[in-house]
Design an enzyme around this catalytic site. Structure first.
Site, PDB file in Angstrom:
ATOM      1  CB  CYS A  49      -0.899  -0.013   1.235  1.00 49.75           C
ATOM      2  SG  CYS A  49      -1.747   1.547   1.507  1.00 49.75           S
ATOM      3  CB  CYS A  52       0.928   1.305   4.749  1.00 49.86           C
ATOM      4  SG  CYS A  52      -0.589   0.352   5.025  1.00 49.86           S
ATOM      5  CG  HIS A 112      -4.032  -1.345   4.523  1.00 53.57           C
ATOM      6  ND1 HIS A 112      -3.703  -0.463   3.518  1.00 53.57           N
ATOM      7  CD2 HIS A 112      -4.655  -2.398   3.922  1.00 53.57           C
ATOM      8  CE1 HIS A 112      -4.106  -0.966   2.355  1.00 53.57           C
ATOM      9  NE2 HIS A 112      -4.682  -2.135   2.576  1.00 53.57           N
ATOM     10  CG  ASN A 152     -13.338  10.238  -4.221  1.00 59.20           C
ATOM     11  OD1 ASN A 152     -14.304  10.986  -4.278  1.00 59.20           O
ATOM     12  ND2 ASN A 152     -12.173  10.516  -4.792  1.00 59.20           N
ATOM     13  CB  SER A 160      -7.010   5.158  -6.265  1.00 57.98           C
ATOM     14  OG  SER A 160      -6.447   5.961  -5.239  1.00 57.98           O
ATOM     15  CG  HIS A 163      -4.204   3.375   4.141  1.00 56.50           C
ATOM     16  ND1 HIS A 163      -3.245   2.569   4.719  1.00 56.50           N
ATOM     17  CD2 HIS A 163      -4.365   4.411   4.989  1.00 56.50           C
ATOM     18  CE1 HIS A 163      -2.843   3.113   5.845  1.00 56.50           C
ATOM     19  NE2 HIS A 163      -3.511   4.232   6.027  1.00 56.50           N
ATOM     20  CG  HIS A 165      -7.120   7.747   1.078  1.00 56.13           C
ATOM     21  ND1 HIS A 165      -7.433   6.442   0.816  1.00 56.13           N
ATOM     22  CD2 HIS A 165      -7.296   8.406  -0.095  1.00 56.13           C
ATOM     23  CE1 HIS A 165      -7.771   6.307  -0.450  1.00 56.13           C
ATOM     24  NE2 HIS A 165      -7.709   7.491  -1.036  1.00 56.13           N
ATOM     25  CD  GLN A 167      -8.026  12.870  -3.721  1.00 56.33           C
ATOM     26  OE1 GLN A 167      -7.446  13.777  -4.313  1.00 56.33           O
ATOM     27  NE2 GLN A 167      -8.606  11.872  -4.355  1.00 56.33           N
TER      28      GLN A 167
END
Ligand code: H2U
Ligand code: ZN
Length: 354
Positions: A49, A52, A112, A152, A160, A163, A165, A167
């Site tokens: 990943c 990570c 993760h 997203n 994508s 993990h 996350h 933006q």
């Protein structure tokens, strides 16, 4: 609105647009798939990943061994800090001014295998703290007009990497939806002498039928004008223009409501519920924005099960969005599920049935 009622148009005052609500369509036979709970187990650390701790990203840069939230500049940014050279407009029908900005990636946790609803309350509060810091510092830049914080979530939404996350895209100009909402808020304030979202939060708090959950600082509700089946709006009860204006205690309340909404989402179909999430707050190009009122939208595509989604196509894309499930029924279903994440439930729950 009952299942046998005719269609209704509902007005979205934030975007100044209409949604068609046709509850009778919900009665149509469904012989499609109903999927079992998805097995989404992942390792706590994945050596492949990019996000990570300690991993080498696609850019060749190495992540620190971070222990909490980790924010970095996106290696594949859609916006660059230096705008390209402006060119004289060719024609009013061919407008293409340069655009500048900054794109950041925010890892919510070093783990993760977790997601927002499975983080501890204090870990989600740390995410809210990092968002606040990013909003403040990016918004303070002279060439940044709007700071858009979003997530997203899930492969279905184009995420994508599993993990946890989100933006942050901070842009020179104000993005379309933010500009339209700002206009809706400003117009309501001019016409009624009060804030649209203050008034709406009070109205829904009194009516109850579209409330999903709440605490002292925030309400989570399915808006009257929702387009996506289980769309929710998280709104502060007090008039706060942005994260930077939250009073002591309110970041924890925001974290609490985000956790509880996303746990309810995951429990609805016993899956990691995909969605697009975004925070709308005051623009940052210097002028005062008394009309701005901090809120978040969750726009999830799922309709009937972990894999049956609603598509916005045909009439909806080219004419007006339409929904079958009423906002009130969606809120009732979200109210009916537990605030304890299904992955922690013992013994395992039976698969959700529609
Ligand atoms: P999404 O999952 O929402 O696409 O966000 C992941 C972002 O992370 C994406 O914008 C960035 C991608 O550009 N990224 C990096 O900056 N570096 C990497 O090594 C992998 C992904
Ligand atoms: Zn990872």
């Amino acid at each position: 609105m009952s299942h046998t009622s005719g269609a209704q148009r509902r007005y979205n005052p934030l975007l100044d647009e209409w949604v068609l609500v046709s509850p009778a369509r919900e009665q149509r036979p469904w012989q499609g798939q109903v999927s079992p709970p998805a097995d989404t187990r992942r390792p706590a650390h994945d050596p492949d990943c990019y996000l990570c701790p300690g991993a080498t990203r696609a850019s060749g840069e190495r992540n620190p061994n971070y222990a909490g939230v980790f924010v970095f500049d996106n290696d594949f940014p859609a916006l660059m800090p230096e705008a390209r050279e402006p060119q004289a407009p060719i024609h009013p029908l061919l407008q293409g001014p340069p655009e500048a900005g900054v794109c950041r990636v925010i890892c919510f946790s070093p783990r993760h295998d977790l997601s927002l609803p499975r983080l501890s309350p204090s870990a989600v509060e740390a995410v809210v703290g990092a968002w606040t810091e990013e909003y403040r510092s990016l918004g303070a830049r002279s060439n940044i007009g709007a700071v858009m914080i979003f997530e997203n979530c899930g492969a279905m939404m184009g995420c994508s990497n599993p993990h946890p996350h989100g933006q942050i895209w901070a842009s020179q100009s104000v993005p379309n939806v933010v500009a339209r909402e700002q206009q809706g808020l400003a117009e309501y304030r001019r016409a009624h002498g009060e804030c649209l979202l203050c008034a709406y939060a009070q109205l829904e708090s009194a009516r109850r039928e579209r409330i999903v959950c709440e605490n002292d600082g925030f309400l989570a509700l399915v808006p009257y004008w929702a387009v996506w089946p289980f769309e929710t709006l998280v709104v502060s009860r007090a008039h706060r223009a942005s994260l930077a204006e939250l009073a002591p205690g309110e970041p924890a309340q925001l974290a609490d409501i985000l956790r509880r909404v996303t746990i309810r989402y995951d429990n609805l179909f016993q899956t990691s519920f995909p969605y697009s999430f975004g925070l709308h707050q005051a623009m940052t190009h210097g002028a005062a924005h008394p009309e701005a009122h901090l809120h978040a939208h969750f726009l999830p595509p799922l309709l009937r099960s972990a894999s049956i989604r609603k598509f916005l196509v045909g009439y909806e894309l080219l004419a007006t969005p339409q929904r079958d499930l009423t906002a009130e029924t969606a809120a009732e279903r979200l109210r009916a599920v537990s605030e304890r994440h299904y992955s922690e439930a013992e013994p395992p729950l039976a698969p959700a049935r529609h």
